[in-house]
Design an enzyme around this catalytic site. Structure first.
Site, mmCIF file in Angstrom:
data_model
loop_
_atom_site.group_PDB
_atom_site.id
_atom_site.type_symbol
_atom_site.label_atom_id
_atom_site.label_comp_id
_atom_site.label_asym_id
_atom_site.label_seq_id
_atom_site.Cartn_x
_atom_site.Cartn_y
_atom_site.Cartn_z
ATOM 1 N N GLY A 6 0.774 -1.240 0.000
ATOM 2 C CA GLY A 6 0.000 0.000 0.000
ATOM 3 C C GLY A 6 0.804 1.288 0.000
ATOM 4 O O GLY A 6 0.233 2.367 0.063
ATOM 5 N N GLY A 66 2.789 2.211 -2.488
ATOM 6 C CA GLY A 66 2.930 2.714 -3.855
ATOM 7 C C GLY A 66 4.126 2.170 -4.617
ATOM 8 O O GLY A 66 4.622 2.801 -5.546
ATOM 9 N N LYS A 67 4.578 0.956 -4.233
ATOM 10 C CA LYS A 67 5.721 0.328 -4.945
ATOM 11 C C LYS A 67 5.418 0.160 -6.427
ATOM 12 O O LYS A 67 6.201 0.515 -7.290
ATOM 13 C CB LYS A 67 5.990 -1.089 -4.411
ATOM 14 C CG LYS A 67 6.607 -1.218 -3.088
ATOM 15 C CD LYS A 67 7.000 -2.671 -2.829
ATOM 16 C CE LYS A 67 5.848 -3.645 -2.802
ATOM 17 N NZ LYS A 67 5.009 -3.565 -1.620
ATOM 18 N N ASP A 84 4.539 -9.551 -7.349
ATOM 19 C CA ASP A 84 3.727 -9.237 -6.185
ATOM 20 C C ASP A 84 2.368 -9.925 -6.304
ATOM 21 O O ASP A 84 1.642 -9.682 -7.255
ATOM 22 C CB ASP A 84 3.543 -7.710 -6.136
ATOM 23 C CG ASP A 84 2.784 -7.255 -4.903
ATOM 24 O OD1 ASP A 84 2.270 -8.127 -4.180
ATOM 25 O OD2 ASP A 84 2.711 -6.046 -4.675
ATOM 26 N N THR A 106 -4.542 -1.959 -2.304
ATOM 27 C CA THR A 106 -3.653 -3.010 -1.766
ATOM 28 C C THR A 106 -4.094 -3.507 -0.396
ATOM 29 O O THR A 106 -4.202 -4.716 -0.189
ATOM 30 C CB THR A 106 -2.186 -2.530 -1.753
ATOM 31 O OG1 THR A 106 -1.836 -2.150 -3.086
ATOM 32 C CG2 THR A 106 -1.242 -3.629 -1.304
#
Length: 580
Positions: free
Chosen positions: A22, A24-25, A49, A500
């Site tokens: 969560g 922002g990757k 992911d 996320t």
């Protein structure tokens, strides 16, 4: 701090983005990839992911080989599914033993290979193929991964006994051993992948965080852990920086971020740090990916809340009281506010006359900080480090009686895995539940389905093949069946109104279902929508929460509560406001 602008940064060939769920990757990795491709660089973007929404981001059906993106010449995107890869890997390891071993042994092996550690190994297996493939290396200027392996995974790969045969290990009861059996032929590939990761002229680790205490702590931990094993070329990106305020809520929002930034860990002093301004819009579609690093768009989302009225925490407390629940867990990923919700539930039930025992795995000082012991409430604290150490000592002292040094080194690393920590914590709160016979026990963390199934399958395995290592205590054996009784046990899922955290919470719920534990209520915490801010940026962001509030509403069949964003730490008297 400089603004994060890939046009003015000299990047290495390989870029790994890491950070808790969560922060922002994926958005940051996508924006980097698109910017570099727009500059004429050949770029391969790879997601490992499990919560990845790359298909939504690029509006393109993706696969694990790589698909060119029509709107971005020079960019190819691959979406690897580590959960699927882990399932295939698990089957390949276990197939040779089917029919030769008792069913209880097979079940135990299956569960040992069903946890997050195995998904990690499967993800590493997938991306090591990309990182060591010479054709890929020559074809692209930059290869970008939207997740990075953990230190635990990388340490595991370097131990000789990690590669030995699954069943020859005399394992320590409930564990996730045998991760790498069946992968011997990959040993050289992994070795090369680890070397590439720790080569600073080839690879950069980009730590993505938010200007909040929890995510910054998580970034520090990842930074130190990966630095210790040689991944030293690191950069830090602080995503979601809020710069201007014009009402009470936005001023509090700004101050809260500034306080977190003023307390930045000293470990980040020598790491190049960038920031990305807070964006109000969801990063889906190539147009939004392109603008993410450079421009704000304040377009209110016209979606309406589906629920006739939004419930509060008091509605959940009322039902828990009326149905006479005995064991209540709050469950969710780190940073969603589980401890606060657990403390508020405990307080609400105590006010209704229940005798309540509140136990937490948060640092002891934090619980005192949130709620003081008062009439009707007793409290205890499980020190995760302490219970883990106690469990490790117990297991290692038994292992040392029969095992070689190499095997012990492997068991020591296995004992650092998240699954082992969960088992140690579960044993500790089983003791607490057993002692609190006449009280309602509220716990601010819940075991995963994997942990429970691991304990159950180990128990039946131990009964069939009597052995003593890593015995399961009586209190844990008693608690396992109680948890499956919905008349007695309740798991309350806590999340945030964003993509996320909602998907991560759904995966936790799915995992509990495997262990026949069903959830009922959801809590959406820290909602800007509920805060009624008039600030343009924050109210646009609030309008984008509605999609996720509706999604949880539909998923939970209306059994959800929404709690507004708060500028203050919710503690003491403030808890009363949550349960009004």
């Amino acid at each position: 701090m400089k603004i994060f602008n890939p046009k003015s940064i000299e990047f290495t060939k390989y870029l790994f983005y890491t950070g808790k769920g969560g922060v922002g990757k994926t958005s940051t990795a996508c924006a980097t990839a698109v910017t570099l491709a727009d500059m004429g660089k050949k770029v391969l973007l790879i997601s490992t992911d499990p919560a990845s929404n790359l298909q939504d981001v690029f509006n393109t059906e993706l696969n694990n080989k790589g698909v060119p993106i029509n709107e971005v010449p020079n960019l190819t995107v691959a979406n690897l599914d580590p959960v699927q890869a882990a399932a295939e890997y698990r089957e390949s390891v276990i197939t040779p033993y089917r029919g030769l071993m008792p069913e209880s042994v097979i079940k135990n092996m299956e569960e040992q290979l069903s946890g997050s550690c195995t998904v990690e190994i499967a993800a590493f297996n997938e991306f090591s193929n990309f990182i060591t493939d010479e054709t890929t290396e020559q074809e692209y200027d930059h290869i970008i991964f939207d997740t990075a392996p953990t230190g635990h995974t990388l340490r595991m790969l370097q131990l000789p006994s990690a590669w030995s045969n699954f069943i020859s290990e005399s394992t320590h009861g409930a564990s996730c051993l045998g991760q790498l059996s069946g992968l011997e032929e990959k040993k050289d590939v992994y070795k090369k992948a680890v070397e590439t990761l720790s080569n600073g002229s080839l690879t950069t680790l980009i730590l993505v965080t938010r200007p909040e205490v929890g995510p910054i702590e998580e970034a520090k931990r990842a930074s130190m852990e990966l630095s210790d094993i040689g991944v030293k070329n690191q950069a830090l990106v602080i995503n979601g920086l809020f710069t201007e305020y014009d009402d009470k809520i936005s001023e509090s929002f700004y101050n809260k971020q500034q306080k977190a930034l003023s307390e930045m860990p000293k470990e980040f002093k020598n790491i190049t740090t960038y920031f990305i301004p807070l964006r109000a819009y969801n990063i889906t579609g190539v147009e939004n990916v392109r603008s993410f690093l450079t421009e704000e768009k304040l377009i209110l989302n016209g979606v309406k809340i589906n629920a006739e009225s939004l419930k509060g925490l008091r509605d959940i407390i009322e039902e828990l009281y009326n149905t006479n629940k005995k064991v209540i867990f709050t469950m969710g990923k780190g940073g969603v506010g589980k401890t606060t919700i657990a403390a508020a539930i405990a307080l609400g039930l105590a006010k209704k006359g229940k005798k309540v025992h509140l136990t937490t795995t948060d640092p002891a000082a934090h619980l005192d900080f949130v709620i003081k012991e008062q009439s009707g409430i007793t409290m205890s604290h499980i020190d995760e480090k302490e219970v883990l150490k106690k469990y490790q000592v117990e297991v290692l002292s038994k292992a040392k009686e029969t095992m070689s040094e190499d095997d012990i080194a492997y068991i020591e690393e296995d004992l650092r895995s998240p699954c082992t920590q969960e088992i140690a914590v579960f044993r500790a709160f089983a003791d607490i539940v057993e002692k609190a016979e006449d009280q309602v026990v509220v716990v601010d963390t819940a075991p995963t389905g994997h942990t429970l199934l691991l304990l159950e399958s180990t128990q039946s395995y131990n009964q069939e093949i009597s052995r003593s290592q890593g015995d399961i205590p009586e209190s844990a054996k008693k608690l396992l069946p109680r948890l499956k009784n919905p008349a007695e046990t309740e798991v309350v899922i806590v999340t945030l109104p964003e993509a996320t955290p909602v998907y991560e919470a759904m995966r936790l719920e799915e995992d509990l279902k495997r262990a026949n534990i069903f959830t009922n209520w959801w809590v959406i915490n820290s909602s800007l929508y509920k805060s009624k801010t008039t600030n343009k940026l924050l109210s646009t962001k609030a309008s984008n929460e509605i999609e996720w509030i509706n999604k949880v509403g539909e998923h939970s069949k209306g059994k959800f509560a929404v709690i507004g964003w708060s500028s203050d730490e919710i503690k003491g008297e403030k808890l009363n406001e949550l349960i009004k």
